[in-house]
Design an enzyme around this catalytic site. Structure first.
Site, mmCIF file in Angstrom:
data_model
loop_
_atom_site.group_PDB
_atom_site.id
_atom_site.type_symbol
_atom_site.label_atom_id
_atom_site.label_comp_id
_atom_site.label_asym_id
_atom_site.label_seq_id
_atom_site.Cartn_x
_atom_site.Cartn_y
_atom_site.Cartn_z
ATOM 1 N N CYS A 114 -3.415 -1.944 9.197
ATOM 2 C CA CYS A 114 -3.715 -1.138 7.999
ATOM 3 C C CYS A 114 -4.582 0.092 8.207
ATOM 4 O O CYS A 114 -4.273 1.153 7.678
ATOM 5 C CB CYS A 114 -4.363 -2.027 6.946
ATOM 6 S SG CYS A 114 -3.190 -3.177 6.239
ATOM 7 N N LYS A 130 -7.032 1.791 -2.929
ATOM 8 C CA LYS A 130 -6.670 0.973 -1.773
ATOM 9 C C LYS A 130 -6.830 1.767 -0.477
ATOM 10 O O LYS A 130 -7.433 1.297 0.499
ATOM 11 C CB LYS A 130 -5.234 0.462 -1.921
ATOM 12 C CG LYS A 130 -4.660 -0.197 -0.700
ATOM 13 C CD LYS A 130 -5.450 -1.425 -0.295
ATOM 14 C CE LYS A 130 -5.269 -1.769 1.159
ATOM 15 N NZ LYS A 130 -4.394 -2.836 1.455
ATOM 16 N N THR A 186 0.850 -1.179 0.000
ATOM 17 C CA THR A 186 0.000 0.000 0.000
ATOM 18 C C THR A 186 0.885 1.229 0.000
ATOM 19 O O THR A 186 1.768 1.365 0.837
ATOM 20 C CB THR A 186 -0.881 0.009 1.256
ATOM 21 O OG1 THR A 186 -1.584 -1.219 1.283
ATOM 22 C CG2 THR A 186 -1.845 1.165 1.232
ATOM 23 N N ALA A 208 -10.250 3.316 4.220
ATOM 24 C CA ALA A 208 -10.831 4.464 4.916
ATOM 25 C C ALA A 208 -12.348 4.304 5.050
ATOM 26 O O ALA A 208 -12.928 4.587 6.096
ATOM 27 C CB ALA A 208 -10.486 5.754 4.179
ATOM 28 N N LYS A 255 -2.997 3.350 9.689
ATOM 29 C CA LYS A 255 -1.873 3.733 8.813
ATOM 30 C C LYS A 255 -2.389 4.307 7.487
ATOM 31 O O LYS A 255 -1.935 5.354 7.025
ATOM 32 C CB LYS A 255 -1.019 2.489 8.568
ATOM 33 C CG LYS A 255 0.009 2.607 7.457
ATOM 34 C CD LYS A 255 0.915 1.395 7.439
ATOM 35 C CE LYS A 255 0.351 0.183 6.749
ATOM 36 N NZ LYS A 255 0.405 0.173 5.308
ATOM 37 N N ALA A 279 -7.912 -9.624 4.253
ATOM 38 C CA ALA A 279 -8.058 -9.432 5.693
ATOM 39 C C ALA A 279 -7.404 -10.621 6.381
ATOM 40 O O ALA A 279 -7.449 -11.751 5.863
ATOM 41 C CB ALA A 279 -9.528 -9.322 6.072
ATOM 42 N N ARG A 318 -0.963 -5.950 16.171
ATOM 43 C CA ARG A 318 -0.563 -4.622 15.707
ATOM 44 C C ARG A 318 -1.731 -3.631 15.818
ATOM 45 O O ARG A 318 -2.826 -3.908 15.355
ATOM 46 C CB ARG A 318 -0.042 -4.697 14.256
ATOM 47 C CG ARG A 318 1.343 -5.328 14.190
ATOM 48 C CD ARG A 318 1.840 -5.474 12.768
ATOM 49 N NE ARG A 318 1.062 -6.431 12.007
ATOM 50 C CZ ARG A 318 1.237 -6.668 10.718
ATOM 51 N NH1 ARG A 318 2.146 -6.004 10.045
ATOM 52 N NH2 ARG A 318 0.495 -7.569 10.103
HETATM 53 C C1 UDX Z 1 1.967 -5.510 3.518
HETATM 54 C C2 UDX Z 1 2.194 -4.389 2.541
HETATM 55 O O1 UDX Z 1 3.404 -4.520 1.928
HETATM 56 C C3 UDX Z 1 1.947 -3.093 3.210
HETATM 57 O O2 UDX Z 1 2.167 -2.025 2.371
HETATM 58 C C4 UDX Z 1 0.530 -3.130 3.586
HETATM 59 O O3 UDX Z 1 0.059 -1.901 4.004
HETATM 60 C C5 UDX Z 1 0.369 -4.155 4.657
HETATM 61 O O4 UDX Z 1 0.727 -5.359 4.167
HETATM 62 P P1 UDX Z 1 3.002 -7.121 5.117
HETATM 63 O O5 UDX Z 1 3.105 -8.197 4.100
HETATM 64 O O6 UDX Z 1 1.946 -7.194 6.165
HETATM 65 O O7 UDX Z 1 2.915 -5.723 4.392
HETATM 66 O O8 UDX Z 1 4.350 -6.802 5.788
HETATM 67 P P2 UDX Z 1 5.376 -7.774 6.433
HETATM 68 O O9 UDX Z 1 4.702 -8.998 6.918
HETATM 69 O O10 UDX Z 1 6.172 -6.917 7.348
HETATM 70 O O11 UDX Z 1 6.269 -8.228 5.174
HETATM 71 C C6 UDX Z 1 7.137 -7.451 4.469
HETATM 72 C C7 UDX Z 1 8.378 -8.260 4.166
HETATM 73 O O12 UDX Z 1 9.236 -7.513 3.317
HETATM 74 C C8 UDX Z 1 9.204 -8.650 5.388
HETATM 75 O O13 UDX Z 1 9.337 -10.042 5.462
HETATM 76 C C9 UDX Z 1 10.544 -7.960 5.168
HETATM 77 O O14 UDX Z 1 11.648 -8.696 5.643
HETATM 78 C C10 UDX Z 1 10.565 -7.832 3.658
HETATM 79 N N1 UDX Z 1 11.477 -6.775 3.182
HETATM 80 C C11 UDX Z 1 11.421 -5.548 3.712
HETATM 81 C C12 UDX Z 1 12.395 -7.074 2.179
HETATM 82 O O15 UDX Z 1 12.460 -8.208 1.707
HETATM 83 N N2 UDX Z 1 13.214 -6.080 1.719
HETATM 84 C C13 UDX Z 1 13.212 -4.836 2.270
HETATM 85 O O16 UDX Z 1 13.985 -3.975 1.856
HETATM 86 C C14 UDX Z 1 12.277 -4.547 3.286
HETATM 87 C C1 UDX Z 2 -8.259 -4.796 6.740
HETATM 88 C C2 UDX Z 2 -9.189 -4.808 5.514
HETATM 89 O O1 UDX Z 2 -10.410 -5.453 5.839
HETATM 90 C C3 UDX Z 2 -8.505 -5.474 4.329
HETATM 91 O O2 UDX Z 2 -9.324 -5.406 3.183
HETATM 92 C C4 UDX Z 2 -7.189 -4.755 4.064
HETATM 93 O O3 UDX Z 2 -6.512 -5.314 2.965
HETATM 94 C C5 UDX Z 2 -6.317 -4.791 5.302
HETATM 95 O O4 UDX Z 2 -7.026 -4.197 6.401
HETATM 96 P P1 UDX Z 2 -7.629 -6.526 8.646
HETATM 97 O O5 UDX Z 2 -6.864 -5.403 9.271
HETATM 98 O O6 UDX Z 2 -6.986 -7.855 8.538
HETATM 99 O O7 UDX Z 2 -8.088 -6.137 7.179
HETATM 100 O O8 UDX Z 2 -8.933 -6.724 9.549
HETATM 101 P P2 UDX Z 2 -10.471 -6.348 9.506
HETATM 102 O O9 UDX Z 2 -11.234 -7.602 9.517
HETATM 103 O O10 UDX Z 2 -10.772 -5.373 8.462
HETATM 104 O O11 UDX Z 2 -10.666 -5.668 10.947
HETATM 105 C C6 UDX Z 2 -10.022 -4.462 11.302
HETATM 106 C C7 UDX Z 2 -10.444 -4.032 12.684
HETATM 107 O O12 UDX Z 2 -11.774 -3.548 12.699
HETATM 108 C C8 UDX Z 2 -10.392 -5.136 13.742
HETATM 109 O O13 UDX Z 2 -9.851 -4.612 14.949
HETATM 110 C C9 UDX Z 2 -11.837 -5.499 13.921
HETATM 111 O O14 UDX Z 2 -12.101 -6.056 15.177
HETATM 112 C C10 UDX Z 2 -12.507 -4.151 13.749
HETATM 113 N N1 UDX Z 2 -13.926 -4.217 13.360
HETATM 114 C C11 UDX Z 2 -14.292 -4.801 12.185
HETATM 115 C C12 UDX Z 2 -14.898 -3.624 14.172
HETATM 116 O O15 UDX Z 2 -14.581 -3.075 15.238
HETATM 117 N N2 UDX Z 2 -16.216 -3.682 13.767
HETATM 118 C C13 UDX Z 2 -16.603 -4.248 12.600
HETATM 119 O O16 UDX Z 2 -17.807 -4.232 12.295
HETATM 120 C C14 UDX Z 2 -15.612 -4.835 11.784
#
Ligand code: UDX
Ligand code: UDX
Length: 463
Positions: free
Chosen positions: A279, A223, A135, A228, A282, A167, A349
């Site tokens: 997410c 996205k 993102t 949002a 952020k 999710a 997180r």
């Molecule tokens: C993802 C998306 O990339 C982020 O933008 C989105 O908002 C949330 O989900 P996510 O897959 O959850 O991130 O992140 P993470 O589990 O931290 O994985 C990122 C990986 O990239 C890590 O394993 C890290 O070691 C790797 N990385 C990071 C590299 O390989 N090279 C780098 O320079 C930095």
């Molecule tokens: C979210 C988005 O759903 C996904 O599409 C995106 O790619 C990443 O961010 P995620 O963070 O895994 O996914 O969880 P989600 O199921 O969306 O829940 C986010 C938070 O909202 C949780 O803390 C959940 O408990 C809360 N929530 C969700 C509520 O408080 N009420 C609701 O009705 C739904």
């Protein structure tokens, strides 16, 4: 080396995290004629992906990895070689909120992402399609293109955006049965050709009408806007929950009545202690920062309220606990049922639990945390604050001698506990603050608890 020749295309993903891992596993499963490689700088993570214990838990993922790994799915730390051989490179490195300098606490920290762009240029010897999976702020692709073109040695890079909508806890199903896939590309002949190649990947398992193609900037911004909107619904119902508590209206009844309008729908309007996860906050802050940087102050303020309302809801929950427990919780044991940001994950997180625990500790309460999957992460989140915190896997033990239980995560495990037994083991008067409206409040009241739901009239035994 020979076997690689038999694959129609080489796909590389840089970043073996929550997003890169599941996405590539599903692509490998559905596109057996493509070679899919996932690389990461983190050696331990790659070792885990190659082991019997893959580093993330997602229902269904384990068996897909087992089926494809070593056939057309590979995990490696050799990023340079991976880049050289790839036709298509997905970039899914993390883009956390910046913690320093200009935009700290709001903007995305793009340092990993930029480093990756440089690594791609340095190691490329053939034309490539670069797909932003992380993102990113809108118009990031422009910066990516500039970096890629700067070191130009006659190689063509086409930059596309293909945001993830996974999710946690349902990532595999979200991929296999996606509502939509979004692919953004420049509306140029080269951009459209590249776009078609990415469409072809997803068309292996999704009907074409679910694959949406847009211009690059719409895709990047969609996205942020999708997250949002989802978060905004939660903040809206949470705002209403505060009003319900003043008026004896019931927030669940309202959510049902309002959600039954098909234009509104029932999803994402469950009142809670506030949203968490890596997410929502952020991405909204990112949207706010971008809007403000274009001088769109009203737009920025509008979206920022979604986050402010979420902070308010977390704060309100703690305030209620303190107030209802006679304005003092010092020295009182409070059992937190749940610490994960939502059920069925160990991820903590941005979990509201972190804020709640810290506030309860400020009030000198003793916080006994019980969570089926998140205790290890809770220990990391609360490092240095261990004075006053107990980590107790067994919820019965956590509640033993406690003055109150706070339901923080909607684990179904907590629904099926023997609350008569729990009530007997607690100090009296015994309180339950149900931050997820998870439990049967009338039954709890009959047992003898003083019950404080979210957005509903409390059920108490006080005059
Ligand atoms: C993802 C998306 O990339 C982020 O933008 C989105 O908002 C949330 O989900 P996510 O897959 O959850 O991130 O992140 P993470 O589990 O931290 O994985 C990122 C990986 O990239 C890590 O394993 C890290 O070691 C790797 N990385 C990071 C590299 O390989 N090279 C780098 O320079 C930095
Ligand atoms: C979210 C988005 O759903 C996904 O599409 C995106 O790619 C990443 O961010 P995620 O963070 O895994 O996914 O969880 P989600 O199921 O969306 O829940 C986010 C938070 O909202 C949780 O803390 C959940 O408990 C809360 N929530 C969700 C509520 O408080 N009420 C609701 O009705 C739904």
């Amino acid at each position: 080396m020979e076997y690689r020749m038999t694959f129609k295309k080489n796909i590389l993903c840089i970043g073996a995290g929550y997003v890169g891992g599941p996405t590539m596993a599903v692509i490998a499963l559905k596109c057996p004629e493509y070679r899919v490689e996932v690389v990461d700088i983190n050696e331990e993570r790659i070792r885990q992906w190659n082991s019997d214990h893959i580093p993330i838990y997602e229902p269904g993922l384990d068996s897909i990895v087992r089926e494809t790994r070593g056939k057309n799915l590979f995990f490696s730390t050799d990023i340079n070689k991976g880049i050289q051989e790839a036709d298509i490179i997905f970039v899914s490195v993390n883009t956390p909120t910046k913690t320093f300098g200009e935009g700290a606490g709001m903007a995305s920290d793009l340092q990993y992402w930029e480093k990756t762009a440089h690594t791609i240029v340095e190691n490329s010897t053939s034309n490539k399609i670069i797909v932003e999976k992380s993102t990113l702020p809108v118009r990031t692709a422009e910066a990516m293109e500039r970096i890629l073109k700067a070191g130009n040695r006659g190689i063509r890079f086409e930059v596309l955006s293909n945001p993830e909508f996974l999710a946690e806890g349902s990532a595999v199903m979200d991929l296999l049965e996606a509502d939509r896939v979004l692919i953004g590309a420049h509306r140029t002949p080269g951009g459209l050709r590249a776009e078609q190649e990415i469409v072809d990947i997803y068309a292996h398992w999704l009907p074409r009408e679910k694959i949406i193609t847009t211009n690059l900037w719409s895709s990047e911004l969609s996205k942020l806007v999708a997250n949002a909107f989802l978060a905004q619904r939660i903040s809206s119902i949470n705002a209403v929950s505060a009003l319900c508590e003043k008026t004896d209206a019931d927030v669940s009844e309202i959510a049902y009545a309002v959600g039954s309008d098909s234009r509104i729908g029932h999803k994402f309007i469950n009142a809670s202690i506030g949203f968490g996860g890596s997410c929502f906050k952020k991405d909204i802050l990112n949207l706010v920062y971008i809007s403000r940087s274009y001088g769109l102050l009203e737009v920025a303020d509008y979206w920022e309220m979604v986050v402010s309302m979420n902070e308010y809801q977390k704060h309100r929950f703690v305030q209620k606990i303190v107030k209802e427990m006679f304005n003092t919780i010092a020295g009182k044991k409070i059992a937190l049922f749940g610490f994960a940001f939502k059920a069925n994950t160990g991820d903590t997180r941005e979990s509201a639990a972190i804020y709640i625990t810290k506030q309860l500790l400020e009030e000198h309460a003793i916080v006994a945390i019980s969570d089926p999957k998140a205790l290890d992460n809770a220990k990391i989140d609360l490092k240095g604050m261990d004075n006053g915190v107990l980590y107790i896997p067994d919820p019965y033990e956590a509640a033993n001698d406690a003055y109150a239980i706070a339901i923080v995560t909607e684990w179904s495990d907590f629904k099926n506990l023997d609350y008569e037994r729990i009530f007997k083991s607690m100090k009296k008067p015994a309180f339950i603050f149900d931050g997820r409206n998870l439990l049967d409040h009338h039954k709890l009241s009959e047992i003898g608890f003083n019950v404080y739901p979210i957005g509903k009239t409390p059920l108490t035994h006080f005059d």
